[in-house]
Structures are given as structure tokens and as C-alpha cells.
Write a protein that holds these residues in place. Structure first.
Motif, PDB file in Angstrom:
ATOM      1  N   VAL A   7     -16.578  48.434  69.297  1.00  0.00           N
ATOM      2  CA  VAL A   7     -15.531  49.166  70.018  1.00  0.00           C
ATOM      3  C   VAL A   7     -15.395  50.573  69.436  1.00  0.00           C
ATOM      4  O   VAL A   7     -15.084  50.744  68.256  1.00  0.00           O
ATOM      5  N   GLY A   8     -15.651  51.573  70.276  1.00  0.00           N
ATOM      6  CA  GLY A   8     -15.548  52.977  69.865  1.00  0.00           C
ATOM      7  C   GLY A   8     -16.926  53.573  69.616  1.00  0.00           C
ATOM      8  O   GLY A   8     -17.649  53.135  68.721  1.00  0.00           O
ATOM      9  N   ALA A   9     -17.276  54.577  70.442  1.00  0.00           N
ATOM     10  CA  ALA A   9     -18.591  55.222  70.272  1.00  0.00           C
ATOM     11  C   ALA A   9     -18.456  56.522  69.496  1.00  0.00           C
ATOM     12  O   ALA A   9     -19.012  57.555  69.858  1.00  0.00           O
ATOM     13  N   GLY A  13     -19.207  53.634  65.311  1.00  0.00           N
ATOM     14  CA  GLY A  13     -19.608  52.694  66.354  1.00  0.00           C
ATOM     15  C   GLY A  13     -21.045  52.882  66.792  1.00  0.00           C
ATOM     16  O   GLY A  13     -21.798  51.901  66.929  1.00  0.00           O
ATOM     17  N   ARG A  32     -13.645  54.400  75.210  1.00  0.00           N
ATOM     18  CA  ARG A  32     -12.544  54.620  76.177  1.00  0.00           C
ATOM     19  C   ARG A  32     -12.706  55.951  76.921  1.00  0.00           C
ATOM     20  O   ARG A  32     -12.255  56.105  78.043  1.00  0.00           O
ATOM     21  N   LEU A  41     -11.952  66.024  68.491  1.00  0.00           N
ATOM     22  CA  LEU A  41     -11.719  67.465  68.403  1.00  0.00           C
ATOM     23  C   LEU A  41     -13.055  68.185  68.224  1.00  0.00           C
ATOM     24  O   LEU A  41     -13.946  67.686  67.560  1.00  0.00           O
ATOM     25  N   VAL A  45     -17.648  69.922  59.958  1.00  0.00           N
ATOM     26  CA  VAL A  45     -18.904  69.936  59.199  1.00  0.00           C
ATOM     27  C   VAL A  45     -19.401  68.507  59.063  1.00  0.00           C
ATOM     28  O   VAL A  45     -18.647  67.625  58.661  1.00  0.00           O
ATOM     29  N   ARG A 103     -18.253  67.894  68.106  1.00  0.00           N
ATOM     30  CA  ARG A 103     -18.314  66.427  68.131  1.00  0.00           C
ATOM     31  C   ARG A 103     -18.696  65.899  69.513  1.00  0.00           C
ATOM     32  O   ARG A 103     -19.336  64.846  69.615  1.00  0.00           O
ATOM     33  N   ASP A 159     -12.711  51.753  66.178  1.00  0.00           N
ATOM     34  CA  ASP A 159     -11.838  52.429  67.130  1.00  0.00           C
ATOM     35  C   ASP A 159     -10.932  53.462  66.482  1.00  0.00           C
ATOM     36  O   ASP A 159      -9.881  53.804  67.017  1.00  0.00           O
ATOM     37  N   GLY A 183      -4.177  66.314  61.033  1.00  0.00           N
ATOM     38  CA  GLY A 183      -5.099  67.458  61.110  1.00  0.00           C
ATOM     39  C   GLY A 183      -4.829  68.198  62.401  1.00  0.00           C
ATOM     40  O   GLY A 183      -4.836  67.593  63.475  1.00  0.00           O
ATOM     41  N   LEU A 278      -4.729  62.214  63.639  1.00  0.00           N
ATOM     42  CA  LEU A 278      -4.375  61.639  62.334  1.00  0.00           C
ATOM     43  C   LEU A 278      -5.615  61.454  61.475  1.00  0.00           C
ATOM     44  O   LEU A 278      -6.703  61.219  61.993  1.00  0.00           O
ATOM     45  N   GLY A 299     -15.521  52.730  59.414  1.00  0.00           N
ATOM     46  CA  GLY A 299     -15.144  54.124  59.658  1.00  0.00           C
ATOM     47  C   GLY A 299     -13.645  54.349  59.457  1.00  0.00           C
ATOM     48  O   GLY A 299     -13.010  53.690  58.632  1.00  0.00           O
ATOM     49  N   ASP A 300     -13.087  55.262  60.234  1.00  0.00           N
ATOM     50  CA  ASP A 300     -11.660  55.581  60.085  1.00  0.00           C
ATOM     51  C   ASP A 300     -10.781  54.365  60.345  1.00  0.00           C
ATOM     52  O   ASP A 300      -9.663  54.286  59.827  1.00  0.00           O
ATOM     53  N   LEU A 312     -13.582  67.140  52.550  1.00  0.00           N
ATOM     54  CA  LEU A 312     -12.998  66.457  53.707  1.00  0.00           C
ATOM     55  C   LEU A 312     -14.187  65.943  54.500  1.00  0.00           C
ATOM     56  O   LEU A 312     -14.799  66.664  55.282  1.00  0.00           O
ATOM     57  N   GLY A 314     -15.693  62.606  56.716  1.00  0.00           N
ATOM     58  CA  GLY A 314     -15.423  61.323  57.340  1.00  0.00           C
ATOM     59  C   GLY A 314     -16.604  60.835  58.147  1.00  0.00           C
ATOM     60  O   GLY A 314     -16.890  59.641  58.201  1.00  0.00           O
ATOM     61  N   VAL A 315     -17.321  61.784  58.776  1.00  0.00           N
ATOM     62  CA  VAL A 315     -18.386  61.399  59.689  1.00  0.00           C
ATOM     63  C   VAL A 315     -19.513  60.692  58.923  1.00  0.00           C
ATOM     64  O   VAL A 315     -20.011  59.638  59.352  1.00  0.00           O
TER      65      VAL A 315
HETATM   66  C1  LIG Z   1      -8.799  68.096  62.124  1.00  0.00           C
HETATM   67  C2  LIG Z   1      -9.862  67.208  61.553  1.00  0.00           C
HETATM   68  C3  LIG Z   1     -10.956  67.765  60.908  1.00  0.00           C
HETATM   69  C4  LIG Z   1     -11.948  66.958  60.375  1.00  0.00           C
HETATM   70  N1  LIG Z   1     -13.018  67.556  59.801  1.00  0.00           N
HETATM   71  C5  LIG Z   1     -14.038  66.786  59.362  1.00  0.00           C
HETATM   72  C6  LIG Z   1     -15.209  67.404  58.877  1.00  0.00           C
HETATM   73  O1  LIG Z   1     -15.328  68.622  58.849  1.00  0.00           O
HETATM   74  N2  LIG Z   1     -16.213  66.600  58.438  1.00  0.00           N
HETATM   75  C7  LIG Z   1     -16.130  65.240  58.486  1.00  0.00           C
HETATM   76  O2  LIG Z   1     -17.099  64.565  58.102  1.00  0.00           O
HETATM   77  N3  LIG Z   1     -15.020  64.631  58.943  1.00  0.00           N
HETATM   78  C8  LIG Z   1     -13.978  65.366  59.390  1.00  0.00           C
HETATM   79  N4  LIG Z   1     -12.871  64.755  59.889  1.00  0.00           N
HETATM   80  C9  LIG Z   1     -12.785  63.272  59.850  1.00  0.00           C
HETATM   81  C10 LIG Z   1     -13.639  62.646  60.971  1.00  0.00           C
HETATM   82  O3  LIG Z   1     -13.208  63.154  62.210  1.00  0.00           O
HETATM   83  C11 LIG Z   1     -13.513  61.110  60.966  1.00  0.00           C
HETATM   84  O4  LIG Z   1     -13.620  60.612  59.664  1.00  0.00           O
HETATM   85  C12 LIG Z   1     -14.597  60.474  61.832  1.00  0.00           C
HETATM   86  O5  LIG Z   1     -14.503  60.946  63.147  1.00  0.00           O
HETATM   87  C13 LIG Z   1     -14.493  58.951  61.817  1.00  0.00           C
HETATM   88  O6  LIG Z   1     -15.447  58.403  62.690  1.00  0.00           O
HETATM   89  P1  LIG Z   1     -15.160  57.010  63.401  1.00  0.00           P
HETATM   90  O7  LIG Z   1     -16.357  56.689  64.233  1.00  0.00           O
HETATM   91  O8  LIG Z   1     -14.700  56.013  62.415  1.00  0.00           O
HETATM   92  O9  LIG Z   1     -13.895  57.268  64.335  1.00  0.00           O
HETATM   93  P2  LIG Z   1     -13.693  58.302  65.531  1.00  0.00           P
HETATM   94  O10 LIG Z   1     -14.583  59.464  65.393  1.00  0.00           O
HETATM   95  O11 LIG Z   1     -12.227  58.524  65.612  1.00  0.00           O
HETATM   96  O12 LIG Z   1     -14.193  57.487  66.793  1.00  0.00           O
HETATM   97  C14 LIG Z   1     -13.437  56.435  67.355  1.00  0.00           C
HETATM   98  C15 LIG Z   1     -13.917  56.253  68.784  1.00  0.00           C
HETATM   99  O13 LIG Z   1     -13.328  55.079  69.314  1.00  0.00           O
HETATM  100  C16 LIG Z   1     -12.859  55.343  70.623  1.00  0.00           C
HETATM  101  N5  LIG Z   1     -11.779  54.369  70.841  1.00  0.00           N
HETATM  102  C17 LIG Z   1     -10.597  54.292  70.177  1.00  0.00           C
HETATM  103  N6  LIG Z   1      -9.889  53.231  70.601  1.00  0.00           N
HETATM  104  C18 LIG Z   1     -10.658  52.628  71.553  1.00  0.00           C
HETATM  105  C19 LIG Z   1     -10.463  51.460  72.361  1.00  0.00           C
HETATM  106  N7  LIG Z   1      -9.370  50.706  72.246  1.00  0.00           N
HETATM  107  N8  LIG Z   1     -11.427  51.138  73.254  1.00  0.00           N
HETATM  108  C20 LIG Z   1     -12.552  51.896  73.367  1.00  0.00           C
HETATM  109  N9  LIG Z   1     -12.789  53.003  72.611  1.00  0.00           N
HETATM  110  C21 LIG Z   1     -11.858  53.343  71.731  1.00  0.00           C
HETATM  111  C22 LIG Z   1     -12.420  56.803  70.577  1.00  0.00           C
HETATM  112  O14 LIG Z   1     -12.358  57.392  71.852  1.00  0.00           O
HETATM  113  C23 LIG Z   1     -13.506  57.413  69.690  1.00  0.00           C
HETATM  114  O15 LIG Z   1     -14.632  57.826  70.416  1.00  0.00           O
HETATM  115  C24 LIG Z   1     -11.849  65.541  60.434  1.00  0.00           C
HETATM  116  C25 LIG Z   1     -10.749  64.958  61.088  1.00  0.00           C
HETATM  117  C26 LIG Z   1      -9.766  65.783  61.648  1.00  0.00           C
HETATM  118  C27 LIG Z   1      -8.623  65.129  62.358  1.00  0.00           C
END
Ligand SMILES: Cc1cc2nc3c(=O)[nH]c(=O)nc-3n(C[C@H](O)[C@H](O)[C@H](O)COP(=O)(O)OP(=O)(O)OC[C@H]3O[C@@H](n4cnc5c(N)ncnc54)[C@H](O)[C@@H]3O)c2cc1C
Length: 431
Positions: A7-9, A13, A32, A41, A45, A103, A159, A183, A278, A299-300, A312, A314-315
Motif C-alpha cells: 500500500v503506497g507507491a 512501496g 491513492r 511535495l 535531495v 518526487r 502508506d 515540513g 508531516l 518507510g515513513d 534530513l 527519508g527517501v
Molecule cells: C518538506 C519535506 C522535505 C523533505 N526533504 C527530504 C529530502 O530532501 N531528502 C529525503 O530523503 N527525504 C526528505 N523528506 C522525507 C521524505 O519525503 C520521506 O521520508 C519519504 O517520502 C518516505 O517515503 P515513503 O515511501 O515511506 O512514504 P511517502 O513518500 O509518503 O509515500 C507514501 C505513499 O502512499 C500513498 N498512500 C498513503 N495512504 C494511502 C492509502 N491509504 N492507500 C493508497 N495509497 C496511499 C501516498 O499517496 C504516497 O504515494 C522530506 C519530507 C518533507 C515533508
């Protein structure tokens, strides 16, 4: 019934789906938004070396904005700025250190690799909850589509920060303001040549600046990233601090844009996008359990953003965790045991690679970086010492560094003892 539903691309994911699909497992990747990255957003980096063994020569195809060759850490007061500025040509050559990306482009690209490996990407579909069997085990997800139940041997929740799936499973507590920051970011358009000129960059070269002291004493910091023809500028601040100070995040960004060091860089720039999101900043000590029977979290969704002041990131952590989750799910399915015990290889894998090793080593960093002294008097103290060091006071003789430090500490109401203690603590936390 499929082998796995992810869940979550986002980066976590897509990486999980990629690992499962490559291993020949049937996997549905639910998103979603109308396409991967559409809910994210712009600009940030990404450190993509984690992909070295997964997508050989990824740098030849990744949708990069600029390769980061300059990395600054900047301490600011209202009128001063002090930078440690690192520039190295080696980061401008393959396999590269970091890159700025949009992104929306990056997430689509990574999801495209999962699809090419055989994952079934289903967009514009929200996972609305978990499906449980009679014994309290997760056996799939419900979606907002008619007849949208998907049954699977394993569900991987990627997600994002406010993971409803992890919450439903009791893994993640209700959002705790103390462990999350907000953020907020503006994306500002400037011609590419103007960015090159103002930041001293070549056409594909990028700059990443992390800042402290720009948030009116609210725990947090600022950042500036150069994309090809835009600049991402923003702050990351404690939710509680923001509420207590009764300040709107836009005001903090306005301060940043008006700062005498920043303003000349942005002259003539136009606002293209504003967004807020957040960030889970609690670090290792606030991470939830990573598995339950039939369920994994990556992930997050599992609080894996490393927010330790000068970093900072996360990716890369999300990708590392997603790959490990996909691999552990594959092994568990093959072994016919997708219970918590059967999925335990996931945590072991993360503990032996950078994901949990880095988080564990830096577990005390969020507390230190967001502490009152680091955020309040220290930026002013550091800028004052540097300003006096470089101010020529003839005919007075030059004062020594220790004297300058003592004077500035006294003016900022910082006890010498605390200064020394914090210095030692900083070395311990980042050693
Ligand atoms: C302002 C800001 C700046 C940042 N800068 C950086 C940076 O420079 N470098 C870095 O490495 N990290 C940065 N981060 C952190 C980074 O964005 C996250 O750590 C990273 O995106 C986490 O990846 P993820 O796949 O776990 O979650 P996400 O990227 O949040 O992906 C979650 C996905 O799940 C989908 N989703 C959510 N709920 C559902 C559901 N119920 N059903 C279907 N789909 C769903 C969403 O649409 C989304 O596509 C920053 C964050 C913020 C807020």
C-alpha cells in the motif's frame, strides 16, 4: 488471492513491490493518487546509492534535476549567517552522492521499475482498512473501489507518515505531536542560468543548504535545494513549538526569504508551489514494531526518516526498508510462514544494514538538535564569535578565541559549564 499487496507507491512501496516482483511473486501496488508521486511535495535531495545493486547504472536513467556538488550547513540569526560549505568535484561524477529530484518524476520512475518487473500498479485507489481472519491475522486490504477487497498472504504498509494501516493493526500509536515535525516548502521559479550564476554552479550542478536559527526559536530548521529552474525553500518545525508560539509556517518562510543572505539569491523568483507535510522525527526510540501476523510496515509509516540536524534523509531509508521488506516477505511466503515469527528476517536485515544501524547510532540526535539551547542561544553565540573573530579592532589587540567564546556565552545567558557539556554531548551523539 495474490502473494502480496503493497500500500503506497512512494519510495518504500515501489522498492518493496520491485523486490517481490523480481522474485517472481504476484504483487499489487496500490496508490491513492492518480500516479506515484502525485501526492508528494516537489523537490528534495535523494541519495540513491542504495539502488546500486538493484538498478545497475541508475544514474543514467533517473529523472535528476541537479547533482549535488555543494553542501552547506548554515547558522543564521536575523542579521548574520555562518556557513560550513563543502564543495567537491567527486560528487559531480558517477555514481554521484546526492541529487535533487522532483518526487512526481522520481516516484513514477521507481514505480515504473516495479511494474517492469511484473508488479501490478493500481492508482487512484485508497486502501481503507485491513482484512482480518478469525485468528487476528491480516489477510488483505479493503479499498474504496466497489468489490475492492484484495486478499494477500502479506500486506506491506508503505502508506507514509500517518499510516492508517499500521494504526489499525495497533503497531503505530495515534500521532504524537512530540515526535512529528511539520515540513513546509515553497518551490520558486528562477531561470536555470540565474541559479547557476547566483549559487556558483555549473549547468547540472546542485546545492543543498541545511539551516538552523531561522525559526524564531521554534525547534526545527530550514533548507534550500536547487533544482534545474526552481529553488525549493522551506522549514521543518516542531508541531508543538509552532502551536505554542502561535506562528503560522508561512511567516517563517517569509522570514527566510527576507533574510539578508537568502534574499539576493531569490530576487525575481516567482512562487510555483506551496505545500506542507508531516515528518516522523522521533527516530529509533519511537519506531513501532515492524511486523504483525501477515503485515509489515516500511518507510515513513514506520518512522524511518532520519532527521538529525545536519541530515534530513527519508527517501533512501524508505527504499532500503522497502527492499528488505519485499525480500523478507518473499522468503516468508516461500517458507509458508507469514506470521510475525516468519517475517522476523525483515528486522534482522534492517539491523544489519544502514537503515536501523544509522538510526540506532544517531538515536539521541533528534533530542539534541531540537533542544532549547541548540535552537535558542547557540546560533547567535556562534555567529557573534565568528563576527568578532573576523572584525579587525585596531588599535585594540586581537582578543583570543576563548575570551570571545566566554563573552558571547555570557551575553546569550549560556553557562560555560553547559557549553562544554553540550560540546561533549554533540561529539558523543555524532561520533
Ligand atoms: C518538506 C519535506 C522535505 C523533505 N526533504 C527530504 C529530502 O530532501 N531528502 C529525503 O530523503 N527525504 C526528505 N523528506 C522525507 C521524505 O519525503 C520521506 O521520508 C519519504 O517520502 C518516505 O517515503 P515513503 O515511501 O515511506 O512514504 P511517502 O513518500 O509518503 O509515500 C507514501 C505513499 O502512499 C500513498 N498512500 C498513503 N495512504 C494511502 C492509502 N491509504 N492507500 C493508497 N495509497 C496511499 C501516498 O499517496 C504516497 O504515494 C522530506 C519530507 C518533507 C515533508
Amino acid at each position: 488471492m495474490v502473494d502480496a499487496v503493497v500500500v503506497g507507491a512512494g519510495p518504500a512501496g515501489s522498492a518493496a513491490a520491485l523486490a517481490l516482483a523480481r522474485a517472481g511473486r504476484s504483487v499489487i501496488l496500490l496508490e491513492r493518487g492518480p500516479f506515484p508521486g502525485s501526492k508528494n511535495l516537489y523537490g528534495g535531495v535523494v541519495y540513491a546509492r542504495v539502488l546500486d545493486g538493484v538498478i545497475p547504472r541508475w544514474w543514467e536513467e533517473v529523472p535528476v534535476q541537479r547533482w549535488v556538488v555543494r553542501r552547506s550547513t548554515m547558522v543564521l540569526t536575523e542579521t548574520q549567517s555562518l556557513s560550513v560549505d563543502m564543495r567537491t568535484s567527486s560528487w559531480g561524477d558517477a555514481p554521484y552522492n546526492g541529487m535533487t529530484v522532483y518526487r512526481a518524476d522520481f516516484d513514477q520512475w521507481l514505480a515504473g521499475h516495479a511494474v517492469a518487473a511484473g508488479a501490478n500498479l493500481v492508482t487512484s485507489t485508497v486502501a481503507t482498512g485491513l482484512i482480518w481472519d478469525g485468528s487476528g491475522r491480516v489477510v488483505g486490504v479493503k479499498t474504496d473501489r466497489p468489490d475492492g477487497n484484495i486478499r494477500a498472504q502479506v500486506v506491506i504498509a508503505c502508506d507514509g507518515v500517518n499510516s492508517f494501516l499500521a494504526k489499525e493493526a495497533g503497531l503505530l500509536p495515534q500521532a504524537d505531536a512530540a515526535h512529528h515535525t511539520l515540513g513546509v516548502k515553497e518551490v520558486l521559479s528562477l531561470p536555470a542560468e540565474t541559479i547557476d550564476e547566483r549559487f556558483g554552479l555549473g549547468p547540472d550542478e546542485g546545492l543543498d543548504i541545511e539551516m538552523v536559527g531561522v525559526t524564531r526559536g521554534i525547534p526545527g530548521g530550514g533548507f534550500l535545494y536547487t533544482n534545474r529552474d526552481t529553488v525549493s525553500l522551506g522549514v521543518v518545525v516542531s508541531l508543538k513549538g509552532l502551536a505554542d508560539a502561535k506562528v503560522r509556517p508561512e511567516e517563517l518562510i517569509a522570514d527566510l526569504k527576507a533574510h539578508p543572505t537568502i534574499a539576493p539569491w531569490l530576487r525575481g523568483a516567482t512562487l510555483k508551489e506551496y505545500g506542507a507535510h508531516l515528518i516522523p522525527e522521533g527516530g529509533y526510540d519511537t519506531m513501532p514494531p515492524l511486523t504483525a501476523d501477515g503485515l509489515m510496515v516500511a518507510g515513513d509509516a514506520a518512522g524511518m526518516t532520519l532527521a538529525a540536524g545536519i541530515w534530513l534523509e527519508g527517501v533512501n531509508f524508505a527504499i532500503g526498508a522497502g527492499l528488505a521488506a519485499g525480500k523478507a516477505a518473499t522468503d516468508a511466503i516461500a517458507a509458508g510462514d507469514t506470521t510475525t515469527a516468519g517475517l522476523a528476517g525483515y528486522r534482522r536485515a534492517l539491523e544489519s544494514n544502514f537503515v536501523l544501524k544509522d538510526h540506532q547510532r544517531l538515536r539521541r540526535a533528534p533530542g539534541l538538535v531540537l533542544s532549547q539551547r541548540m535552537q535558542g542561544p547557540y546560533p547567535k553565540l556562534m555567529c557573534d564569535v565568528a563576527e568578532r573573530m573576523f572584525t579587525v579592532t585596531n588599535p585594540e589587540p586581537k582578543p583570543g578565541l576563548v575570551l570571545l567564546l566566554r563573552r558571547a556565552a555570557k551575553e546569550q545567558g549560556v553557562r560555560w559549564r553547559d557549553l562544554v557539556r553540550d560540546g561533549i554531548e554533540t561529539i558523543r551523539v555524532f561520533r
